[in-house]
Design a protein around this motif. Structure first.
Motif, short mmCIF file in Angstrom:
data_model
loop_
_atom_site.label_atom_id
_atom_site.label_comp_id
_atom_site.label_asym_id
_atom_site.label_seq_id
_atom_site.Cartn_x
_atom_site.Cartn_y
_atom_site.Cartn_z
N ASN A 9 -16.42 -40.76 -32.95
CA ASN A 9 -16.42 -39.33 -33.30
C ASN A 9 -17.70 -38.64 -32.82
O ASN A 9 -17.66 -37.49 -32.36
CB ASN A 9 -16.26 -39.15 -34.81
N GLU A 12 -17.37 -38.08 -29.05
CA GLU A 12 -16.35 -37.10 -28.67
C GLU A 12 -16.62 -35.71 -29.22
O GLU A 12 -16.29 -34.70 -28.57
CB GLU A 12 -14.97 -37.58 -29.15
N GLN A 13 -17.23 -35.62 -30.41
CA GLN A 13 -17.38 -34.32 -31.08
C GLN A 13 -18.78 -33.72 -30.94
O GLN A 13 -18.95 -32.51 -31.12
CB GLN A 13 -17.02 -34.47 -32.56
N GLN A 14 -19.79 -34.56 -30.66
CA GLN A 14 -21.15 -34.05 -30.51
C GLN A 14 -21.67 -34.18 -29.08
O GLN A 14 -22.24 -33.23 -28.54
CB GLN A 14 -22.12 -34.83 -31.42
N PRO A 17 -19.31 -32.38 -26.02
CA PRO A 17 -19.42 -30.92 -26.03
C PRO A 17 -20.80 -30.40 -25.63
O PRO A 17 -20.95 -29.21 -25.33
CB PRO A 17 -19.10 -30.56 -27.49
N ASP A 49 -25.34 -35.05 -36.77
CA ASP A 49 -26.11 -34.21 -35.85
C ASP A 49 -27.33 -33.61 -36.55
O ASP A 49 -27.47 -32.39 -36.65
CB ASP A 49 -25.20 -33.11 -35.30
N ARG A 64 -27.38 -35.97 -29.90
CA ARG A 64 -27.03 -35.18 -28.72
C ARG A 64 -28.22 -34.99 -27.80
O ARG A 64 -28.08 -34.94 -26.58
CB ARG A 64 -26.42 -33.83 -29.12
#
Length: 217
Positions: A9, A12-14, A17, A49, A64
């Motif tokens: 996750n 893919e999500q942090q 993007p 994050d 990130r």
């Protein structure tokens, strides 16, 4: 907690993007276990994050930002790297998987010891943790292909720029809140440097790097 699902996750999500699309970096993030470098009390937050707390009031850089540095610096297998600000040791572990040799400098003895232990347990054998504040770099091992400041500074000390090989690069987050800029400085000649600003972010000031004086005669 399902760490593998949380890791997926995070990527893919942090990470994606935030324009981290280098497949070798994404694969590395899937392999190096961030949770093993996070203090036990925050292990379940290893993939969030945020800047996670470390000993001595220090904080980990968010995932990130770590991922963007790995993509932008493009560390190669033959290269020697200097990191200033070991912290948890996680960034040094990522660098170690890409580089030939990594030296990472940490002013807090407790953090340095914890990072050594975490790196050993992770089987990362080409990273050397050095006790010190890092402001003067590591001249005994210079020059370096890559220098990374794992934290923010008001300005990059010339002593660190001087330890970058011609053709090498230095990564740093420069400025003061609320606006800091992640920057790569490439050494193109003995006295020539080129600056490239990459992205805006805000991270904790590196320990020992005092802001520049605003006093003028």
């Amino acid at each position: 907690m399902n760490f593998e699902q949380a890791r997926f996750n995070m990527i893919e999500q942090q990470i994606r993007p935030w324009d981290v699309l280098d497949t070798s970096v994404l694969a590395l993030l899937a392999v190096v276990k961030r949770e093993d470098f996070v203090p036990a009390a925050y292990r379940n937050m290893a993939f969030t994050d945020v800047e996670l707390p470390l000993a001595g009031g220090r904080r980990m850089v968010p995932p990130r930002v770590e991922a963007r540095w790995m993509q932008e610096l493009q560390v190669q297998r033959h290269e020697k790297v200097l990191e200033i600000g070991t912290g948890s040791g996680y960034m040094a572990a990522l660098l170690g998987h890409k580089a030939q040799q990594v030296y990472t400098v940490e002013p807090d003895p407790q953090l340095a010891a914890q990072a050594r232990d975490a790196l050993r347990r992770a089987g990362v054998l080409n990273v050397t943790v050095v006790d010190g504040d890092g402001v003067a770099g590591l001249p005994a091992e210079a020059p370096f292909d890559v220098v990374l400041l794992s934290g923010s500074v008001d300005e990059v000390p010339q002593a660190l720029l001087d330890q970058v090989k011609v053709g090498g690069r230095l990564g740093a987050i420069v400025g003061s809140e609320p606006a800091m800029e992640a920057r790569i400085i490439r050494r193109t000649g003995e006295r020539e440097f080129q600056r490239e600003d990459l992205f805006e972010t805000v991270v904790q000031r590196l320990a020992g790097f005092a802001p520049a004086s605003t006093f003028h005669f």
